[in-house]
Motif scaffolding. Structure first.
Motif, PDB file in Angstrom:
ATOM      1  N   ARG A  97      41.665  43.377  30.851  1.00  0.00           N
ATOM      2  CA  ARG A  97      42.099  42.495  32.155  1.00  0.00           C
ATOM      3  C   ARG A  97      41.159  43.999  33.169  1.00  0.00           C
ATOM      4  NH1 ARG A  97      47.519  39.514  33.583  1.00  0.00           N
ATOM      5  NH2 ARG A  97      47.064  37.778  31.159  1.00  0.00           N
ATOM      6  N   THR A  98      41.850  44.971  33.363  1.00  0.00           N
ATOM      7  CA  THR A  98      40.757  46.108  34.140  1.00  0.00           C
ATOM      8  C   THR A  98      39.301  46.052  33.697  1.00  0.00           C
ATOM      9  OG1 THR A  98      43.227  47.297  34.008  1.00  0.00           O
ATOM     10  CG2 THR A  98      40.811  48.763  34.871  1.00  0.00           C
ATOM     11  N   TYR A 101      37.690  43.143  35.322  1.00  0.00           N
ATOM     12  CA  TYR A 101      38.291  43.082  36.336  1.00  0.00           C
ATOM     13  C   TYR A 101      36.366  43.510  37.134  1.00  0.00           C
ATOM     14  CZ  TYR A 101      38.432  43.634  41.314  1.00  0.00           C
ATOM     15  OH  TYR A 101      37.825  44.163  42.683  1.00  0.00           O
ATOM     16  N   THR A 102      36.498  44.735  36.492  1.00  0.00           N
ATOM     17  CA  THR A 102      35.549  45.845  37.109  1.00  0.00           C
ATOM     18  C   THR A 102      33.605  45.497  36.364  1.00  0.00           C
ATOM     19  OG1 THR A 102      36.531  48.281  36.482  1.00  0.00           O
ATOM     20  CG2 THR A 102      34.711  48.718  36.317  1.00  0.00           C
ATOM     21  N   THR A 105      32.751  42.769  38.988  1.00  0.00           N
ATOM     22  CA  THR A 105      32.521  43.397  39.890  1.00  0.00           C
ATOM     23  C   THR A 105      31.323  44.294  39.925  1.00  0.00           C
ATOM     24  OG1 THR A 105      34.669  44.310  40.613  1.00  0.00           O
ATOM     25  CG2 THR A 105      32.644  44.868  41.670  1.00  0.00           C
TER      26      THR A 105
END
Length: 119
Positions: A97-98, A101-102, A105
């Motif tokens: 998930r991280t 997201y990164t 972004t």
């Protein structure tokens, strides 16, 4: 059995690989609990992550890592530990998930920069 190991997957897995028989492992809840749980859950017969504040035996007597480890082992053998972590929130899932997201972004920032430069 008890041992002090580096907090690295190869060191932990090498140690466990050298042990024969049915493995039961317990450790206290902490910073690396989710990672360690995910590493060990499929490699041992029984795994319990516990909250030391809920174990009366750990509160009494002398304190220290060696003493606490022996008390935890005794509680594990007697099925007296209450698990506090069951793998519902996998560390691997959180990493995915991280990373998503990164990536999103960074992609959004890159597109916005292109749009600004093109105007």
């Amino acid at each position: 059995m008890q041992s002090v190991l580096a907090t690295r997957a190869p060191a932990i897995l090498d140690f466990l690989g050298g042990i024969q028989g049915t493995l039961q492992v317990t450790f206290e809840e902490g910073t690396h609990s989710a990672w360690l749980y995910d590493l060990l859950v499929r490699r041992v017969a029984r795994l319990v992550v516990c909250d030391p504040r809920k174990n009366a035996l750990l509160k009494s007597g002398n304190k220290g890592d060696l003493i606490d480890a022996r008390k935890l082992a005794e509680l594990l053998r007697n099925h007296s530990l209450s698990p506090v972590y069951h793998g519902e929130n996998s560390a691997l899932e959180m990493q995915h998930r991280t990373r998503s997201y990164t990536t999103l972004t960074e992609d959004t920032t890159r597109v916005m920069s292109r749009l600004k430069c093109g105007s």
